[in-house]
Design an enzyme around this catalytic site. Structure first.
Site, PDB file in Angstrom:
ATOM      1  N   THR A 119       0.810  -1.220   0.000  1.00  0.00           N
ATOM      2  CA  THR A 119       0.000   0.000   0.000  1.00  0.00           C
ATOM      3  C   THR A 119       0.845   1.272   0.000  1.00  0.00           C
ATOM      4  O   THR A 119       0.348   2.316  -0.389  1.00  0.00           O
ATOM      5  CB  THR A 119      -0.969   0.010   1.197  1.00  0.00           C
ATOM      6  OG1 THR A 119      -0.236  -0.140   2.404  1.00  0.00           O
ATOM      7  CG2 THR A 119      -1.993  -1.092   1.071  1.00  0.00           C
ATOM      8  N   CYS A 120       2.090   1.192   0.408  1.00  0.00           N
ATOM      9  CA  CYS A 120       2.952   2.385   0.365  1.00  0.00           C
ATOM     10  C   CYS A 120       3.218   2.808  -1.077  1.00  0.00           C
ATOM     11  O   CYS A 120       3.340   3.987  -1.377  1.00  0.00           O
ATOM     12  CB  CYS A 120       4.273   2.125   1.066  1.00  0.00           C
ATOM     13  SG  CYS A 120       4.092   1.850   2.824  1.00  0.00           S
TER      14      CYS A 120
END
Length: 162
Positions: free
Chosen positions: A124-125
Site C-alpha cells: 500500500t505504500c
C-alpha cells in the site's frame, strides 16, 4: 472548481472499468515465457472483478465489492478526488512456495505448495498489487479455489484492529 471537489456524491461510483483503469497492469514483453501465463491470470482476475461487481463473491459474512479490492491494493476504498500520488499498478509475480507439513485434503496430482502460493500481495505504500502467475512447475489452482484465495485476501482490507 472548489465547490465541485467538495460536493457530496461528486465522485463517480467505482465500476469494473474504472477499477481496471486505476490498476495499471504491467505485463512482461510479448514473446516471453511469462507473458501467456500473465494473460491467463489477468483474464481470470478480470472475471473475478466482474463477479465482485455483481455481488457474487462472499467471504464469511462479508459480501465483497470493488472498493474492497481497491482498499486492499492502495489502502483507500475510493479514488481520491485529485487522484493517487503514485499510480496504482498490478504486477505479476512468481507464486511463493509455502512449506506444508501435511498434505491432508489435497487431491491427487495437486502440488502441496500451490494452494497458498497464489494469494495476492499488496504494497500500500507504493500502491502495488502483486498477483502470482503460474509457472510450468506450479500450475494455477482451479478457478473456484483461486477465487476463494482472492476472496480471502480482498476481504482482509483493514489495518490494525477492526
Amino acid at each position: 472548481m472548489l465547490i465541485h471537489l467538495l460536493r457530496p456524491q461528486g465522485q463517480q461510483k467505482l465500476g469494473v472499468q474504472m477499477l481496471l483503469h486505476i490498476l495499471k497492469t504491467q505485463f512482461s514483453e510479448e514473446g516471453s515465457n511469462a507473458f501467456p501465463h500473465e494473460k491467463e491470470v489477468y483474464q481470470l482476475f478480470v472475471r473475478y472483478v466482474r463477479e465482485v461487481a455483481a455481488s457474487r463473491r462472499v467471504c464469511g459474512k462479508t459480501t465483497l465489492n470493488l472498493s474492497h479490492i481497491l482498499q486492499f491494493s492502495t489502502g483507500s476504498p475510493e479514488e481520491p478526488v485529485l487522484g493517487f500520488t503514485l499510480a496504482p499498478s498490478l504486477e505479476f509475480i512468481l507464486p511463493t512456495e509455502l512449506k506444508v507439513t501435511s498434505q491432508q485434503g489435497l487431491s491427487e496430482g495437486q502440488h502441496p505448495n500451490v494452494e497458498g502460493g497464489f494469494l495476492p500481495i499488496a504494497h500500500t505504500c507504493t500502491n502495488l498489487l502483486q498477483v502470482p502467475r503460474p509457472t510450468d512447475a506450479l500450475p494455477l489452482p482451479s478457478t473456484q479455489r483461486l477465487f476463494a484465495l482472492y476472496d480471502l485476501a480482498f476481504s482482509q482490507c483493514y489495518f490494525g484492529k477492526k
